[in-house]
Design a protein around this motif. Structure first.
Motif, mmCIF file in Angstrom:
data_model
loop_
_atom_site.group_PDB
_atom_site.id
_atom_site.type_symbol
_atom_site.label_atom_id
_atom_site.label_comp_id
_atom_site.label_asym_id
_atom_site.label_seq_id
_atom_site.Cartn_x
_atom_site.Cartn_y
_atom_site.Cartn_z
ATOM 1 N N ASN A 122 33.835 51.200 37.324
ATOM 2 C CA ASN A 122 33.165 50.045 37.930
ATOM 3 C C ASN A 122 33.688 48.738 37.373
ATOM 4 N N TYR A 123 34.891 48.766 36.822
ATOM 5 C CA TYR A 123 35.401 47.611 36.088
ATOM 6 C C TYR A 123 35.290 46.305 36.890
ATOM 7 N N THR A 124 35.820 46.300 38.123
ATOM 8 C CA THR A 124 35.903 45.029 38.867
ATOM 9 C C THR A 124 34.526 44.404 39.071
ATOM 10 N N PHE A 125 33.525 45.250 39.381
ATOM 11 C CA PHE A 125 32.193 44.707 39.688
ATOM 12 C C PHE A 125 31.499 44.202 38.420
ATOM 13 N N LEU A 126 31.564 45.024 37.353
ATOM 14 C CA LEU A 126 30.921 44.614 36.098
ATOM 15 C C LEU A 126 31.615 43.373 35.529
ATOM 16 N N HIS A 127 32.935 43.338 35.670
ATOM 17 C CA HIS A 127 33.699 42.175 35.209
ATOM 18 C C HIS A 127 33.232 40.919 35.956
#
Ligand SMILES: [Fe+2]
Length: 351
Positions: A122-127
């Motif tokens: 979920n990197y892009t969203f959490l970032h």
């Protein structure tokens, strides 16, 4: 004590043993009460089972965690719609982002502690959520008016929306990108502008800021190569939050840097990559090691961050040493001020 599989793990259960990842990293300590985000994290690290106590402790999620999760779910849904080229409905995202702004303006310390809980999937969203939080904290310190902070928060949450047009094999590629792949990735700034330009009820400044979030203070950024004050102030803020957060995250192609190393990296780029005044404000106002973070020291000991210092002082916080690595908990945790002990430093973040 009982051994249970991750699929049966529930919020409120209390860990009876430390949870250790396959690479030997301690993920969670004995005695921790399981929260929903810990379960996601354990799944991301492919932990199959844990040991829990028989008792169940009621957990009440704090409001800030619920808002964080709401914003995360909304940006994830918006970006997934954008990937399918469906029309964007930003109303729910707007409402939760405005609520996030309201809460941060009221008290930002809890939010600071929520950043950095990213798993790779979920990197892009959490970032995006973390960049939004850091941007609002910076804007608050710059005394920006509420309307502008809200607009900035919206641009920050959407800053990488153009990545929905980049093939996932390039976005998630482990290892170095070829020149051609890097060229393709850079287009996410233009795509982001195009997508948001065609979205109703969005101020014209937002597509512009999204397009500029990879411009650099000295004019060496992309897509245009704008310099200093020609870059919108919001884009100058987002670019600092973006790089800081990206450096402190685990990515498919590299292990994260420690927050104090990331802060030093940013400071080395002042006047080149970043607006010096905004960077100074950013560094002075974020808690590099927020209160209650569990860290590992170079001595092998595990410690909890006690003080909520900000800025450069928070690089070397006061900690309470709670256990040795692979050893039993210390019966009487002792306090250590890292500022007074220059040979002791933080080498890893446990949770
Ligand atoms: Fe970006």
């Amino acid at each position: 004590m009982q051994k249970i599989s991750i699929s049966r793990l529930k919020p409120g259960m209390k860990l009876a043993k430390d949870v250790i990842a396959n690479d030997g990293r301690i993920l969670l300590l004995k005695g921790f009460i399981i929260k929903p985000r810990y379960i996601q994290r354990l799944k991301a690290y492919k932990v199959s089972h844990v040991y829990v106590e028989d008792e169940l402790v009621p957990v009440r999620q704090i409001d800030e965690e619920l808002i964080y999760e709401d914003v995360f779910c909304n940006i994830k849904s918006v970006m997934e719609h954008a990937r399918l080229e469906k029309p964007l409905d930003l109303q729910a995202l707007r409402e939760t982002v405005y609520e996030l702004v309201r809460q941060i303006l009221n008290d930002d310390t809890v939010f600071m502690a929520l950043t950095g809980i990213r798993d790779i999937d979920n990197y892009t969203f959490l970032h995006s959520v973390d960049v939004c939080i850091y941007s609002v904290i910076t804007a608050k310190a710059l005394h920006m008016p509420l309307d502008e902070i809200r607009e900035l928060a919206f641009a920050a949450i959407l800053h990488d929306i153009g990545k929905c047009r980049i093939p996932l094999e390039i976005l998630n590629k482990p290892g170095k990108l070829t020149d051609e792949e890097y060229f393709i990735i850079k287009n996410h700034t233009i795509y982001g502008m195009e997508i948001t330009k065609n979205t109703p009820n969005l101020s014209a400044r937002i597509p512009k800021v999204i397009c500029q979030h990879h411009e650099k203070w000295d004019g060496t950024g992309y897509p245009v190569g704008l310099k200093s004050f020609d870059i919108d102030r919001m884009a100058r803020i987002i670019s600092i939050a973006d790089v800081y957060d990206a450096l402190t995250a685990n990515r498919v192609y590299r292990k994260r840097r420690m927050p104090h190393e990331a802060a030093e990296y940013l400071m080395a780029q002042t006047g080149q990559h970043f607006d010096p005044y905004i960077l100074q404000t950013f560094i002075n106002n974020i808690a590099i090691y927020p209160e209650n973070l569990i860290v590992m020291l170079n001595t092998g000991e595990i410690a909890r961050v006690l003080s909520s210092r900000r800025g450069l002082l928070s690089m070397r916080p006061v900690v309470s040493v709670i256990t040795r690595k692979d050893g039993p908990p210390i019966l009487n945790p002792y306090v250590l001020d890292l500022q007074q002990n220059p040979t002791v430093f933080i080498v890893d973040i446990i949770s």
